[in-house]
Motif scaffolding. Structure first.
Motif, mmCIF file in Angstrom:
data_model
loop_
_atom_site.group_PDB
_atom_site.id
_atom_site.type_symbol
_atom_site.label_atom_id
_atom_site.label_comp_id
_atom_site.label_asym_id
_atom_site.label_seq_id
_atom_site.Cartn_x
_atom_site.Cartn_y
_atom_site.Cartn_z
ATOM 1 N N ALA A 29 21.848 73.692 -6.035
ATOM 2 C CA ALA A 29 23.032 72.850 -5.789
ATOM 3 C C ALA A 29 22.757 71.389 -6.157
ATOM 4 N N ALA A 30 21.497 71.069 -6.476
ATOM 5 C CA ALA A 30 21.123 69.660 -6.682
ATOM 6 C C ALA A 30 21.852 69.033 -7.881
ATOM 7 N N ALA A 31 22.279 69.846 -8.826
ATOM 8 C CA ALA A 31 23.006 69.295 -9.970
ATOM 9 C C ALA A 31 24.399 68.818 -9.554
ATOM 10 N N PHE A 32 24.868 69.289 -8.396
ATOM 11 C CA PHE A 32 26.234 68.977 -7.963
ATOM 12 C C PHE A 32 26.286 67.945 -6.843
ATOM 13 N N THR A 33 25.147 67.686 -6.213
ATOM 14 C CA THR A 33 25.182 66.823 -5.027
ATOM 15 C C THR A 33 23.836 66.135 -4.780
ATOM 16 N N THR A 34 23.936 64.929 -4.226
ATOM 17 C CA THR A 34 22.714 64.212 -3.834
ATOM 18 C C THR A 34 22.383 64.481 -2.358
ATOM 19 N N ALA A 35 23.130 65.347 -1.703
ATOM 20 C CA ALA A 35 22.923 65.587 -0.257
ATOM 21 C C ALA A 35 21.474 66.020 0.001
ATOM 22 N N PRO A 36 20.797 65.370 0.967
ATOM 23 C CA PRO A 36 19.370 65.622 1.163
ATOM 24 C C PRO A 36 19.033 67.056 1.570
ATOM 25 N N HIS A 37 19.953 67.750 2.246
ATOM 26 C CA HIS A 37 19.625 69.119 2.669
ATOM 27 C C HIS A 37 19.843 70.145 1.555
ATOM 28 N N LEU A 38 20.370 69.695 0.402
ATOM 29 C CA LEU A 38 20.635 70.646 -0.686
ATOM 30 C C LEU A 38 19.762 70.363 -1.907
ATOM 31 N N GLN A 39 18.626 69.700 -1.690
ATOM 32 C CA GLN A 39 17.674 69.454 -2.784
ATOM 33 C C GLN A 39 16.630 70.575 -2.761
ATOM 34 N N GLU A 40 15.332 70.197 -2.631
ATOM 35 C CA GLU A 40 14.341 71.291 -2.647
ATOM 36 C C GLU A 40 13.460 71.294 -1.425
ATOM 37 N N ARG A 41 13.623 70.251 -0.589
ATOM 38 C CA ARG A 41 12.747 70.148 0.575
ATOM 39 C C ARG A 41 13.218 71.041 1.714
ATOM 40 N N GLU A 42 12.267 71.661 2.391
ATOM 41 C CA GLU A 42 12.610 72.479 3.558
ATOM 42 C C GLU A 42 13.190 71.591 4.662
ATOM 43 N N ILE A 43 14.208 72.076 5.337
ATOM 44 C CA ILE A 43 14.908 71.274 6.355
ATOM 45 C C ILE A 43 14.909 72.030 7.679
#
Ligand code: HEM
Length: 326
Positions: free
Chosen positions: A65-79
């Motif tokens: 989803a990272a191509a569509f949003t800068t939201a921190p929970h939708l990048q690659e880091r475990e949350i």
């Protein structure tokens, strides 16, 4: 102009506002008053989805989803996350079998501090398009049950809203009792907007797809379960192994309504598999937990859905009341 919600619930002015009294204007308080009228006040409990269980969880984003949003929970880091599963009833004592839809509310604990919530239920659409129609249907229900509205007037009111509530009523009718909180598909219903690093906005909806698959009980099997079988089943299940869900993001297209929670988007919309939520173990409810679906980070924006925006103040009002009680 006077408050249309207030006009729909004159009974809550019982005691009579004198001419010199200030005009009461609080749609969120009115909505919570009506929710309280459904089964009475249950001190300390949420005014909807009263019965529930919290769990510790971990979200592993896929990065897709990272191509569509800068939201921190939708990048690659475990949350890290907290999940609360619930029955939809306003009555915490109602048997699981009798509470129509189930809820799954997820609070992501963002890496730089802050939180965001995604709140889903087991039906894909809501029964009311606007706060006004929500209030009209709820007051009609409450007044009819209290013998303060004739059946014919109630029917007229419900008929006026039948077009918008039809899909939701059909979905509720089709629901079968679940085997487990972990074996339901949960729809977050409202449209949101994902915002990318160049500010482009794209309408989306979120769904939680259970890795266990959707599994249901027959009415006979469900009737043989204890009233709170969903909580005990989940405790046993998590004692053996974690449960998990995929976060599916549905990409809206031109013309898909973003302001109407009573409508689904076409089923052929493209989806992103945004990651996997692993539900680890039951925990006590963290203090101050409010799953307000309008709490969002940069990279996500609220759509123009009036119900979504109305939820912020009603959740705050419910929290204010329940946290002042024991
Ligand atoms: C007019 C619309 C709505 C109103 C007035 C309303 C009201 C409420 C209130 C007062 C609570 C308790 C909040 C608290 O004390 O923390 C609640 C909880 C909840 N609502 Fe709604 N709601 C609305 C729409 C929806 C919709 C569309 C969904 C579907 C996604 C939904 C799903 C839930 C769930 C799952 C919970 C439990 C959250 C938790 O576990 O903390 N609600 N609602």
């Amino acid at each position: 102009m006077s408050n249309p919600l207030r006009l729909l619930s004159p009974d809550s002015q019982a005691g009579g506002a004198g001419e010199s009294d200030p005009i009461h204007f609080d749609p969120a308080a009115d909505a919570v008053d009506e929710l309280e009228s459904v089964s009475g006040v249950h001190a300390g409990y949420r005014r909807a989805h009263a019965r529930g269980i919290c769990c510790r969880a971990s979200f592993l984003p896929s990065g897709k989803a990272a191509a569509f949003t800068t939201a921190p929970h939708l990048q690659e880091r475990e949350i890290k996350a907290i999940v609360r599963f619930s029955g939809s009833s306003t009555d915490p004592g109602l048997a699981d079998l009798l509470s129509p839809a189930k809820g799954m509310a997820v609070q992501f604990l963002l890496p730089e501090g802050g939180r965001t919530n995604l709140v889903g239920v087991t039906v894909p659409v809501f029964f009311a398009r606007t706060p006004q129609s929500f209030m009209e249907m709820l007051t009609t229900l409450n007044r009819t049950r209290a013998g303060r509205m004739s059946k014919s007037e109630a029917l007229k009111n419900f008929a006026r809203h039948f077009g918008e509530s039809r899909q939701s009523l059909l979905a509720l009718k089709r629901l079968k009792p679940p085997v487990s909180y972990a074996a339901n598909l949960y729809y977050c219903i409202h449209a949101y907007l994902l915002v990318d690093d160049e500010g482009r906005r794209r309408p989306v909806k979120f769904e939680w797809i259970p890795d266990a698959g959707v599994q249901t009980l027959s009415i006979h099997e469900a009737a043989a379960q204890p009233d709170d079988y969903l909580e005990s089943e989940l405790r046993t299940r998590l004692g053996e192994q974690p449960a998990s869900f995929r976060l599916s993001i549905v990409l809206g297209e031109e013309g898909d309504p973003t302001d109407d929670p009573t409508k689904r988007w076409p089923s052929d919309r493209r989806r992103i598999d945004a990651g996997r939520l692993v539900v680890l173990e039951p925990v006590d409810e963290p203090a101050g937990l409010v799953m307000d679906p309008t709490v969002i980070p940069d990279g996500v924006a609220l759509s123009d859905d009036p119900i979504l925006r109305f939820r912020r103040d009603t959740y705050a009002e419910s929290f204010k009341r329940r946290s002042a009680e024991h």
